[in-house]
Design a protein around this motif. Structure first.
Motif, PDB file in Angstrom:
ATOM      1  N   MET A   1       0.846  -1.201   0.000  1.00 51.12           N
ATOM      2  CA  MET A   1       0.000   0.000   0.000  1.00 51.12           C
ATOM      3  C   MET A   1       0.874   1.241   0.000  1.00 51.12           C
ATOM      4  SD  MET A   1      -2.648   1.425   2.855  1.00 51.12           S
ATOM      5  CE  MET A   1      -1.346   2.268   3.741  1.00 51.12           C
ATOM      6  N   GLU A   2       0.523   2.213  -0.839  1.00 51.25           N
ATOM      7  CA  GLU A   2       1.259   3.471  -0.927  1.00 51.25           C
ATOM      8  C   GLU A   2       0.282   4.632  -0.920  1.00 51.25           C
ATOM      9  OE1 GLU A   2       4.199   5.883  -4.064  1.00 51.25           O
ATOM     10  OE2 GLU A   2       3.196   4.012  -4.659  1.00 51.25           O
ATOM     11  N   ILE A   3       0.599   5.657  -0.142  1.00 50.35           N
ATOM     12  CA  ILE A   3      -0.162   6.908  -0.184  1.00 50.35           C
ATOM     13  C   ILE A   3       0.651   7.881  -1.024  1.00 50.35           C
ATOM     14  CG2 ILE A   3      -1.074   8.838   1.137  1.00 50.35           C
ATOM     15  CD1 ILE A   3      -1.572   6.922   3.442  1.00 50.35           C
ATOM     16  N   ARG A   4       0.059   8.369  -2.112  1.00 49.52           N
ATOM     17  CA  ARG A   4       0.793   9.205  -3.057  1.00 49.52           C
ATOM     18  C   ARG A   4      -0.143  10.286  -3.614  1.00 49.52           C
ATOM     19  NH1 ARG A   4      -1.130   8.056  -8.012  1.00 49.52           N
ATOM     20  NH2 ARG A   4      -1.833   5.938  -8.517  1.00 49.52           N
ATOM     21  N   PRO A   5       0.416  11.311  -4.284  1.00 51.71           N
ATOM     22  CA  PRO A   5      -0.431  12.325  -4.924  1.00 51.71           C
ATOM     23  C   PRO A   5      -1.260  11.729  -6.055  1.00 51.71           C
ATOM     24  CG  PRO A   5       1.813  13.134  -4.628  1.00 51.71           C
ATOM     25  CD  PRO A   5       1.846  11.673  -4.313  1.00 51.71           C
ATOM     26  N   ALA A   6      -2.468  12.220  -6.196  1.00 53.07           N
ATOM     27  CA  ALA A   6      -3.336  11.781  -7.289  1.00 53.07           C
ATOM     28  C   ALA A   6      -2.795  12.286  -8.617  1.00 53.07           C
ATOM     29  CB  ALA A   6      -4.756  12.298  -7.069  1.00 53.07           C
ATOM     30  N   ARG A   7      -3.013  11.491  -9.679  1.00 47.10           N
ATOM     31  CA  ARG A   7      -2.527  11.833 -11.002  1.00 47.10           C
ATOM     32  C   ARG A   7      -3.686  11.843 -11.993  1.00 47.10           C
ATOM     33  NH1 ARG A   7       2.028   7.453  -9.996  1.00 47.10           N
ATOM     34  NH2 ARG A   7       0.389   6.086 -10.795  1.00 47.10           N
ATOM     35  N   PRO A   8      -3.523  12.531 -13.140  1.00 49.42           N
ATOM     36  CA  PRO A   8      -4.601  12.543 -14.140  1.00 49.42           C
ATOM     37  C   PRO A   8      -5.038  11.148 -14.557  1.00 49.42           C
ATOM     38  CG  PRO A   8      -2.969  14.212 -14.675  1.00 49.42           C
ATOM     39  CD  PRO A   8      -2.399  13.420 -13.527  1.00 49.42           C
ATOM     40  N   GLU A   9      -4.108  10.220 -14.671  1.00 48.56           N
ATOM     41  CA  GLU A   9      -4.452   8.867 -15.125  1.00 48.56           C
ATOM     42  C   GLU A   9      -5.217   8.062 -14.080  1.00 48.56           C
ATOM     43  OE1 GLU A   9       0.111   8.878 -14.316  1.00 48.56           O
ATOM     44  OE2 GLU A   9      -1.442  10.265 -15.053  1.00 48.56           O
ATOM     45  N   ASP A  10      -5.351   8.587 -12.862  1.00 46.31           N
ATOM     46  CA  ASP A  10      -6.160   7.914 -11.835  1.00 46.31           C
ATOM     47  C   ASP A  10      -7.653   8.203 -11.989  1.00 46.31           C
ATOM     48  OD1 ASP A  10      -3.904   6.835 -10.447  1.00 46.31           O
ATOM     49  OD2 ASP A  10      -3.585   8.790  -9.495  1.00 46.31           O
TER      50      ASP A  10
END
Length: 302
Positions: A1-10
């Motif tokens: 599990m990783e918490i990361r910034p949201a990206r356009p492809e999400d």
């Protein structure tokens, strides 16, 4: 599990599990419509984070999303917490909330708040688990716009009179000094004297009273939304309202009716603190009211 910034492809993955968030209440979720705006660079400092489960199928990667925005040098606002149905009851919302609080703390926040509908019991529990304490509660008054509304009391625009009234009234205590934020929709931050002067300069401030102020409100913004039944609906939003008694409330809401009509609004919403006397004052003033209160929770991250 990783918490990361949201990206356009999400986007597709996020839209897939947020479209029907409140389907049981007949309300559509706004996240699919504003997702790309959320993650685009803007004037406000913000972080939109997701929980990435690292699944082999890309559409299954995103398990949760939420955002935090800095409203001032010391106030943060958390919003938009959503967890995909297949990943609920795993503590992801708590982990994501704590990541948002850490981000805000690193940028100087001393308080981070969020808004939870009073009927949303699971979110209330999650918010407490994540470290938010009970804050304030408010309700919306929704008087119909009316160009012929005629307040019984005098209505002026003295910003200093409004500020003096606000600093000494019970409504301020009940709301912990909060009003709707001028930049971030559906967010509350501390009301300042400068905001009242800005409202007065733009003819958006309404102060009831002859010799002394007995109430005030100000228009925060107008905005339009598409409705399935009515097409485009324009709202006039009033950041906070406070008044002495039923008579002052009646004049204040008449001022709102008249102002809302002058800017072409179809509907209004006026924030005021939740208490039985203020609720019944608004009812006596022939105003519609939201069926339920809304809660604002607060985390001390200092």
């Amino acid at each position: 599990m990783e918490i990361r910034p949201a990206r356009p492809e999400d986007y597709d993955a996020v839209a897939a599990f947020t479209r029907d968030t409140w389907a049981d209440r007949g309300v559509s979720d706004y996240l699919p419509d504003i997702y790309h705006d959320w993650i685009a660079p803007g004037e406000s400092e913000r972080a939109t984070l997701i929980v990435d489960m690292g699944e082999e199928t890309p559409s299954d990667d995103v398990a949760a999303i939420a955002q935090v925005v800095m409203l001032s040098e010391y106030e943060g606002w958390a919003q938009g917490m959503r967890v995909a149905p297949d990943y609920r009851e795993r503590g992801l919302a708590t982990k994501l909330s704590r990541a948002l609080l850490d981000w805000a703390r690193e940028r100087g926040a001393r308080r981070v708040r969020n808004m939870v509908h009073s009927w949303n019991v699971p979110s209330l529990a999650t918010t407490r688990t994540a470290g938010f304490d009970p804050g304030i509660e408010f309700r919306w008054a929704m008087p119909d716009p009316d160009s012929t509304a005629d307040p019984e009391a005098a209505v002026g625009d003295d910003a200093d009179a409004a500020w003096a009234y606000w600093t000494g009234c019970e409504a301020r205590t009940a709301l912990s000094g909060l009003a709707l934020d001028p930049a971030e929709s559906w967010a509350l931050s501390e009301l300042t004297r400068e905001r009242l002067h800005d409202a007065a300069d733009d003819d958006r401030l309404f102060v009831v009273g002859d010799d002394r102020a007995t109430g005030f409100t100000y228009r925060n913004r107008t905005f339009s939304r598409e409705s399935d039944d009515e097409g485009e609906v324009t709202w006039a939003e009033y950041a906070v309202a406070a008044w002495d008694d039923a008579s002052a409330c009646g004049s204040l809401l008449d001022a709102v009716r008249r102002d809302a009509a002058s800017v072409g609004a179809d509907r209004t919403r006026v924030l005021f603190p939740e208490r039985v006397d203020w609720i019944t004052d608004a009812a006596l003033a022939r105003s519609d009211l939201a069926e339920e209160p809304t809660f604002v929770m607060e985390a001390d991250v200092s």
